[in-house]
Design a protein around this motif. Sequence first.
Motif, PDB file in Angstrom:
ATOM      1  N   ALA A 109       4.889  22.594  -4.411  1.00 51.94           N
ATOM      2  CA  ALA A 109       5.198  22.235  -5.800  1.00 51.94           C
ATOM      3  C   ALA A 109       5.126  23.473  -6.695  1.00 51.94           C
ATOM      4  N   ASP A 110       4.108  24.295  -6.477  1.00 53.39           N
ATOM      5  CA  ASP A 110       3.983  25.509  -7.291  1.00 53.39           C
ATOM      6  C   ASP A 110       5.159  26.464  -7.058  1.00 53.39           C
ATOM      7  N   ALA A 111       5.615  26.533  -5.809  1.00 56.06           N
ATOM      8  CA  ALA A 111       6.768  27.396  -5.496  1.00 56.06           C
ATOM      9  C   ALA A 111       8.019  26.878  -6.207  1.00 56.06           C
ATOM     10  N   ILE A 112       8.137  25.549  -6.313  1.00 55.71           N
ATOM     11  CA  ILE A 112       9.307  24.988  -7.021  1.00 55.71           C
ATOM     12  C   ILE A 112       9.242  25.356  -8.502  1.00 55.71           C
ATOM     13  N   ILE A 113       8.079  25.132  -9.105  1.00 57.59           N
ATOM     14  CA  ILE A 113       7.914  25.433 -10.542  1.00 57.59           C
ATOM     15  C   ILE A 113       8.257  26.903 -10.804  1.00 57.59           C
ATOM     16  N   GLU A 114       7.811  27.758  -9.902  1.00 61.09           N
ATOM     17  CA  GLU A 114       8.061  29.188 -10.079  1.00 61.09           C
ATOM     18  C   GLU A 114       9.561  29.500 -10.046  1.00 61.09           C
TER      19      GLU A 114
ATOM     20  N   TYR B  64      28.440  25.205 -23.004  1.00 62.82           N
ATOM     21  CA  TYR B  64      28.229  25.117 -21.548  1.00 62.82           C
ATOM     22  C   TYR B  64      27.251  23.994 -21.218  1.00 62.82           C
ATOM     23  N   GLU B  65      26.178  23.891 -21.989  1.00 66.63           N
ATOM     24  CA  GLU B  65      25.187  22.848 -21.710  1.00 66.63           C
ATOM     25  C   GLU B  65      25.769  21.458 -21.945  1.00 66.63           C
ATOM     26  N   MET B  66      26.607  21.326 -22.980  1.00 68.15           N
ATOM     27  CA  MET B  66      27.207  20.015 -23.240  1.00 68.15           C
ATOM     28  C   MET B  66      28.091  19.591 -22.074  1.00 68.15           C
ATOM     29  N   LYS B  67      28.709  20.589 -21.420  1.00 67.83           N
ATOM     30  CA  LYS B  67      29.573  20.262 -20.283  1.00 67.83           C
ATOM     31  C   LYS B  67      28.780  20.099 -18.984  1.00 67.83           C
ATOM     32  N   LEU B  68      27.801  20.956 -18.762  1.00 65.56           N
ATOM     33  CA  LEU B  68      27.154  21.000 -17.438  1.00 65.56           C
ATOM     34  C   LEU B  68      25.783  20.318 -17.378  1.00 65.56           C
ATOM     35  N   HIS B  69      25.087  20.252 -18.501  1.00 65.07           N
ATOM     36  CA  HIS B  69      23.761  19.597 -18.553  1.00 65.07           C
ATOM     37  C   HIS B  69      22.762  20.155 -17.542  1.00 65.07           C
ATOM     38  N   LEU B  70      22.874  21.433 -17.231  1.00 67.69           N
ATOM     39  CA  LEU B  70      21.999  21.968 -16.178  1.00 67.69           C
ATOM     40  C   LEU B  70      20.597  22.270 -16.702  1.00 67.69           C
ATOM     41  N   VAL B  71      20.477  22.637 -17.966  1.00 72.61           N
ATOM     42  CA  VAL B  71      19.139  22.847 -18.535  1.00 72.61           C
ATOM     43  C   VAL B  71      18.404  21.509 -18.583  1.00 72.61           C
ATOM     44  N   GLU B  72      19.127  20.491 -19.007  1.00 71.87           N
ATOM     45  CA  GLU B  72      18.555  19.139 -19.070  1.00 71.87           C
ATOM     46  C   GLU B  72      18.065  18.696 -17.686  1.00 71.87           C
ATOM     47  N   LYS B  73      18.900  18.914 -16.688  1.00 71.01           N
ATOM     48  CA  LYS B  73      18.557  18.546 -15.320  1.00 71.01           C
ATOM     49  C   LYS B  73      17.323  19.323 -14.849  1.00 71.01           C
ATOM     50  N   PHE B  74      17.338  20.610 -15.134  1.00 64.69           N
ATOM     51  CA  PHE B  74      16.254  21.480 -14.715  1.00 64.69           C
ATOM     52  C   PHE B  74      14.926  21.065 -15.364  1.00 64.69           C
ATOM     53  N   LEU B  75      14.972  20.715 -16.645  1.00 64.30           N
ATOM     54  CA  LEU B  75      13.747  20.307 -17.330  1.00 64.30           C
ATOM     55  C   LEU B  75      13.215  19.002 -16.745  1.00 64.30           C
ATOM     56  N   SER B  76      14.128  18.112 -16.394  1.00 62.49           N
ATOM     57  CA  SER B  76      13.716  16.834 -15.824  1.00 62.49           C
ATOM     58  C   SER B  76      13.061  17.037 -14.440  1.00 62.49           C
ATOM     59  N   VAL B  77      13.642  17.917 -13.638  1.00 62.97           N
ATOM     60  CA  VAL B  77      13.060  18.205 -12.315  1.00 62.97           C
ATOM     61  C   VAL B  77      11.685  18.852 -12.485  1.00 62.97           C
ATOM     62  N   LYS B  78      11.604  19.772 -13.424  1.00 58.83           N
ATOM     63  CA  LYS B  78      10.337  20.473 -13.664  1.00 58.83           C
ATOM     64  C   LYS B  78       9.241  19.484 -14.070  1.00 58.83           C
ATOM     65  N   GLU B  79       9.604  18.546 -14.920  1.00 59.10           N
ATOM     66  CA  GLU B  79       8.642  17.544 -15.371  1.00 59.10           C
ATOM     67  C   GLU B  79       8.150  16.707 -14.182  1.00 59.10           C
ATOM     68  N   LYS B  80       9.073  16.356 -13.292  1.00 58.51           N
ATOM     69  CA  LYS B  80       8.685  15.534 -12.135  1.00 58.51           C
ATOM     70  C   LYS B  80       7.786  16.322 -11.186  1.00 58.51           C
ATOM     71  N   VAL B  81       8.085  17.602 -11.003  1.00 61.37           N
ATOM     72  CA  VAL B  81       7.234  18.414 -10.120  1.00 61.37           C
ATOM     73  C   VAL B  81       5.832  18.537 -10.735  1.00 61.37           C
ATOM     74  N   SER B  82       5.777  18.638 -12.054  1.00 57.42           N
ATOM     75  CA  SER B  82       4.465  18.668 -12.711  1.00 57.42           C
ATOM     76  C   SER B  82       3.711  17.362 -12.466  1.00 57.42           C
ATOM     77  N   LYS B  83       4.452  16.258 -12.426  1.00 53.86           N
ATOM     78  CA  LYS B  83       3.806  14.960 -12.145  1.00 53.86           C
ATOM     79  C   LYS B  83       3.219  14.939 -10.735  1.00 53.86           C
ATOM     80  N   ILE B  84       3.907  15.587  -9.803  1.00 54.62           N
ATOM     81  CA  ILE B  84       3.358  15.695  -8.443  1.00 54.62           C
ATOM     82  C   ILE B  84       2.033  16.446  -8.503  1.00 54.62           C
TER      83      ILE B  84
END
Lengths: 116, 116
Positions: A109-114, B64-84
Amino acid sequence: MNKFLEQALLFDFYGELLTDHQKEIYEQFALEDLSLSEIAEMKGISRQGVHDLVKRCQKTLEGYEMKLHLVEKFLSVKEKVSKIDDTLAEWECEKNDPEEMVKRIRKIADAIIEEL
Amino acid sequence: MNKFLEQALLFDFYGELLTDHQKEIYEQFALEDLSLSEIAEMKGISRQGVHDLVKRCQKTLEGYEMKLHLVEKFLSVKEKVSKIDDTLAEWECEKNDPEEMVKRIRKIADAIIEEL
């Protein structure tokens, strides 16, 4: 990675940056796996025209990936999350020391965050 | 999200799609937090020129973000990894049933995979 999957991933990530016309034709080629001739007939343009458009789209999408590396990044994250899943499954089989499993998952998990 | 972090994230994800000139000036404004006047002086261009360039860059990056939403996706993944991470920490405190913790982590991991 095989070419088909790579094309689909590039389209998935950067496809919205193509024009509507490019998107439509490239999608039929790369995702729906239609042949150049089939697309040409459907769209009423030459086979060569479809060929050129597809090549141009591939170059454009690959250009975005060369600059942004977002497909590469997301594949790497996906692989690591799969490793978390594997670690959980392994523990469920063996039911050995949970502390060890927790340590391994935290490391991943830490590697992913990084990476994000 | 605060504007400063949002600008930094957009630049981090899509900055490579700006021209070198845009990148250099936008980076000084958004990441190094220099003022328009400071940048103008350093670059030998007008303050208005820097202002217009920065606005244009923001619009481009937001586009670019309005078209690709990659920052949004990345923040959501990061939040989930933090939950782990949180789930692991909680278990390490309480040392209750590891099966329950494993189940929760798998659910989060699966949600991440689905999103990617």
